[in-house]
Write a protein that holds these residues in place. Structure first.
Motif: not given
Length: 120
Positions: A11-27, A3-9
């Motif tokens: 940011p949200t006001d809701s703490g740790d939950a980021r609005p968009i995250s990117i991951s890889r699964a099964l290619g 999982t790649i967090s886009l936290a720095s690009a």
């Protein structure tokens, strides 16, 4: 699953939950969206998906909306645009769990009509 967090690009006001995250699964690349897909988040989502499809040449992208609360009409337009862009490149964009999340534009007679190509 990586999982790649886009936290720095994105940011949200809701703490740790980021609005968009990117991951890889099964290619496949999985883009998970959280919260409301309003005009601001739709613009960010569009940039992320364009980069994945055009810039990185990802052939199989899944847009996971199970954590999205609502999707504005501009968000629907984003999905349609990226789906068409991916198809032109021989790629696919699969939308996961969109049901019940499309927000109706109260000024429209047809709540499912896209705003793309509209002369209104």
């Amino acid at each position: 699953m990586q999982t790649i967090s886009l936290a720095s690009a994105f940011p949200t006001d809701s703490g740790d939950a980021r609005p968009i995250s990117i991951s890889r699964a099964l290619g496949k690349v999985v883009v998970t969206v959280r919260g409301d897909v309003d005009a601001d988040l739709a613009q960010i989502l569009h940039r992320v998906l364009v980069d994945l499809v055009d810039g990185l040449g990802s052939l199989d992208v899944i847009l996971d909306l199970r954590h999205a609360d609502r999707i504005d009409p501009i968000g629907v337009d984003t999905v349609v645009d990226i789906t068409e862009r991916a198809a032109r490149r021989g790629a696919t964009l699969t939308v996961s769990d969109p049901y019940g999340k499309v927000r109706r534009d109260p000024t429209e007679d047809d709540p499912w009509r896209s705003t793309r190509g509209s002369s209104n």
